[in-house]
Design an enzyme around this catalytic site. Structure first.
Site, PDB file in Angstrom:
ATOM      1  N   GLU A  40      27.984 -40.876 -16.280  1.00 39.32           N
ATOM      2  CA  GLU A  40      28.913 -40.181 -17.178  1.00 39.32           C
ATOM      3  C   GLU A  40      30.281 -40.845 -17.058  1.00 39.32           C
ATOM      4  OE1 GLU A  40      31.590 -36.168 -16.600  1.00 39.32           O
ATOM      5  OE2 GLU A  40      29.547 -36.181 -15.807  1.00 39.32           O
ATOM      6  N   LYS A 128      26.034 -27.301 -15.607  1.00 40.87           N
ATOM      7  CA  LYS A 128      26.833 -27.912 -14.551  1.00 40.87           C
ATOM      8  C   LYS A 128      27.622 -26.823 -13.834  1.00 40.87           C
ATOM      9  CE  LYS A 128      31.066 -30.208 -15.032  1.00 40.87           C
ATOM     10  NZ  LYS A 128      31.898 -31.261 -15.675  1.00 40.87           N
TER      11      LYS A 128
END
Length: 212
Positions: A40, A128
């Site tokens: 990411e 998350k």
């Protein structure tokens, strides 16, 4: 891109955020070389969209490459145009809705049960837990798995190699790792130490401790 498959396979999401775009790109490529391919690039880093474009060109069309810190609909559109094939948000926000409209998988930032339900309604693919260390660490993950036993959770925030083992042992599908893995590499530091840390995290991810 099947985000859940990638999370289950690789078990680590490397979070690259740096003040030096060339160094951030070098960090992404080094991680891929060290078999930590689920990466990411945070939009809060220097020229993050440019890093994503250059990384996509270098890694090819099938490498799992995400954009992080996606908050708004324009963020999601820009990430998609740059070549990201999944997005990560820090919270329940319009970035989730727009990413799903663009058919991008979403790892949505959540903290509370209410966040989890809201993100699920918006179509998030995985959740998350952020910031995981401040929320209570592995004990908080265990508590969340009571009412949400099948949810794909990814703890992020303060995850070192030892914590990664513990989270995975207690049911996390993967962990997200920033500075404990990246160090200063994305700010211009060397990559030899990054390679060593990558190997330690890879070992931790695939040899988690047994849950108590």
């Amino acid at each position: 891109m099947e985000l859940l498959t990638e999370l289950r396979t690789h078990r680590i999401v490397a979070i690259v955020r740096g003040d030096d775009a060339d160094a951030a790109l070098r960090t992404v490529l080094t991680l891929a070389e060290e078999n930590i391919p689920l990466i990411e690039v945070s939009l809060s880093g220097k020229d993050a969209l440019g890093v994503i474009r250059r990384a996509r060109a270098a890694l090819g069309p099938t490498a799992p490459l995400g954009a992080g810190t996606v908050l708004t609909a324009p963020d999601a559109r820009a990430a998609h145009e740059a070549g990201a094939d999944f997005v990560v948000t820090p919270a329940v926000c319009e970035g989730i809705t727009e990413a799903k409209r663009l058919e991008l998988p979403v790892l949505a930032g959540v903290m509370t049960p209410t966040d989890i339900v809201a993100a699920q309604r918006l179509g998030a693919d995985a959740f998350k837990i952020f910031p995981a260390a401040q929320a209570g660490g592995p004990a908080y993950l265990r508590a969340l798995r009571g009412p949400f036993p099948a949810m794909p959770f990814v703890p992020v925030g303060g995850v070192d190699a030892a914590a990664a083992r513990e989270y995975l042992a207690h049911g996390a599908i993967a962990v997200g790792v920033g500075s404990p893995l990246i160090g200063d590499a994305a700010d211009g530091g060397g990559v030899d130490a990054l390679r060593s840390r990558a190997r330690a995290f890879r070992d931790a991810a695939h040899r988690p401790k047994r849950a108590a």
